[in-house]
Write an enzyme that holds these catalytic residues in place. Structure first.
Site, PDB file in Angstrom:
ATOM      1  N   GLU A 112       6.276  -4.449  -6.626  1.00 18.65           N
ATOM      2  CA  GLU A 112       6.456  -3.249  -7.431  1.00 18.65           C
ATOM      3  C   GLU A 112       7.871  -2.717  -7.269  1.00 18.65           C
ATOM      4  O   GLU A 112       8.441  -2.734  -6.178  1.00 18.65           O
ATOM      5  CB  GLU A 112       5.450  -2.168  -7.028  1.00 18.65           C
ATOM      6  CG  GLU A 112       5.468  -0.963  -7.939  1.00 18.65           C
ATOM      7  CD  GLU A 112       4.388   0.047  -7.598  1.00 18.65           C
ATOM      8  OE1 GLU A 112       3.926   0.763  -8.506  1.00 18.65           O
ATOM      9  OE2 GLU A 112       4.002   0.135  -6.410  1.00 18.65           O
ATOM     10  N   GLU A 115      -5.892   0.584  -2.943  1.00 18.33           N
ATOM     11  CA  GLU A 115      -4.948  -0.121  -3.820  1.00 18.33           C
ATOM     12  C   GLU A 115      -3.889  -0.785  -2.957  1.00 18.33           C
ATOM     13  O   GLU A 115      -3.358  -0.169  -2.025  1.00 18.33           O
ATOM     14  CB  GLU A 115      -4.280   0.861  -4.794  1.00 18.33           C
ATOM     15  CG  GLU A 115      -3.209   0.221  -5.684  1.00 18.33           C
ATOM     16  CD  GLU A 115      -2.568   1.229  -6.634  1.00 18.33           C
ATOM     17  OE1 GLU A 115      -3.255   2.212  -7.008  1.00 18.33           O
ATOM     18  OE2 GLU A 115      -1.389   1.049  -6.989  1.00 18.33           O
TER      19      GLU A 115
END
Length: 331
Positions: free
Chosen positions: A160, A155
């Protein structure tokens, strides 16, 4: 009006910039022993560009329970459109949003959106041009890519953060055998060095950006900008460019990462085998609320009341929206 004005400024900057060179170019690369050699840079070719209606037609809407335990009900495509949570606005930007109309009882989950590309990718150059991102207490947005059988396929979290933080975090989550090479040249700040998840620890390895306009409201005030990352045998490098300083080669569609300077984050293959830890990634945007990260840090972030109380009030989610110009994939 601010976004429109800044787009005009950005266009003027591009027109006054030196045109990017096409095809192959050569640069002298000075070696440590004092010799110079000519090296051919990779020319990136556009494979896919997602814009406007493409996000509705070529991406899947995830409508299962949030794996990060957020206080959201992810909507399928028809529900998201009927509730005005996923649409293309007049200027062509794709908007995905959290419901900011419905009053809830404390403890209820709020409607939101998570989408992923139907097509998967292994390696490439990925550019996301974003006009605005979600922010605010309890809000946890992300732009990321992920492989199958998590965490085995890896990932890559490109964008974020939570609450009202001002700097972005770049994170990898992998199976065993990956860490950060601390000798890399980056502009970001090194965080956790261990990329592998397991034993209840899903932290991953990370860098934080040094640019205070790389996340949240400061990002939006500048009409956003670009996040770009390369994924090659050399490793994964990630850059952030504010709207007013996007490289001309990106704008003209001839990206040359070699000219962009040190990245904000560099996860080198010297301490993580790329081929065995990253493959078949789908591209993903989501907006969750509270959950494993935003929920656990709610009080320490200086947010009022409880996270559940925050979720109940729709007025808190006026700015919980992604406005996406495009996502381009080069290979």
């Amino acid at each position: 009006m601010l976004a429109f004005s800044l787009r005009l400024i950005s266009l003027a900057l591009v027109l006054n910039s030196v045109a990017a060179r096409d095809g192959f170019e050569y640069r002298a690369k000075h070696r440590a022993h004092g010799n110079s050699t000519l090296q051919t840079r990779k020319t990136w070719t556009l494979a896919d560009k997602y814009q406007g209606q493409d996000f509705l037609d070529k991406w899947d809407f995830f409508s299962q329970a949030d794996p990060t335990h957020g206080s959201v009900n992810y909507q399928d495509k028809s529900s998201a459109q009927s509730k005005n949570l996923a649409y293309v606005q007049d200027d062509g930007a794709f908007v995905m949003a959290v419901d900011d109309q419905t009053q809830l009882s404390v403890g209820d989950k709020r409607d939101s959106v998570r989408i992923s590309s139907k097509k998967s990718y292994t390696q490439g150059l990925f550019i996301a041009d974003i006009w605005a991102m979600p922010h605010g207490c309890s809000v946890w947005p992300a732009w990321w890519t992920v492989g199958p059988n998590w965490p085995n396929g890896g990932e890559i979290d490109v964008l974020e953060g939570v609450h009202d933080q001002h700097v972005n975090q770049y994170t990898l989550h992998t199976s065993q055998g990956c860490s950060i090479d601390t000798s890399v040249d980056v502009t970001g700040t090194l965080g956790n060095q261990q990329c592998a998840v397991g034993g209840g620890d899903n932290t991953g390895c990370a860098f934080t950006d040094s640019d205070p306009t790389s996340y949240g409201n400061p990002f939006n005030v500048l009409a956003g900008g670009v996040y770009a990352h390369t994924w090659t045998d050399e490793g994964i490098k990630i850059w952030h460019f504010p709207r007013t300083s996007i490289p001309a080669d990106i704008t003209t569609g001839n990206p040359n990462p070699d000219s962009w300077g040190a990245p904000a984050a560099f996860f080198s293959a010297s301490s993580c085998d790329m081929g065995s830890h990253f493959y078949d990634h789908v591209l993903t945007f989501d907006i969750t609320l509270c959950g494993d990260w935003a929920g656990s840090t709610y009080g320490s972030a200086g947010c009022p009341g409880s996270c559940a109380e925050r979720v109940a009030n729709p007025a808190n989610f006026k700015y919980a929206k992604f406005k996406i110009n495009y996502v381009a994939v080069y290979q």
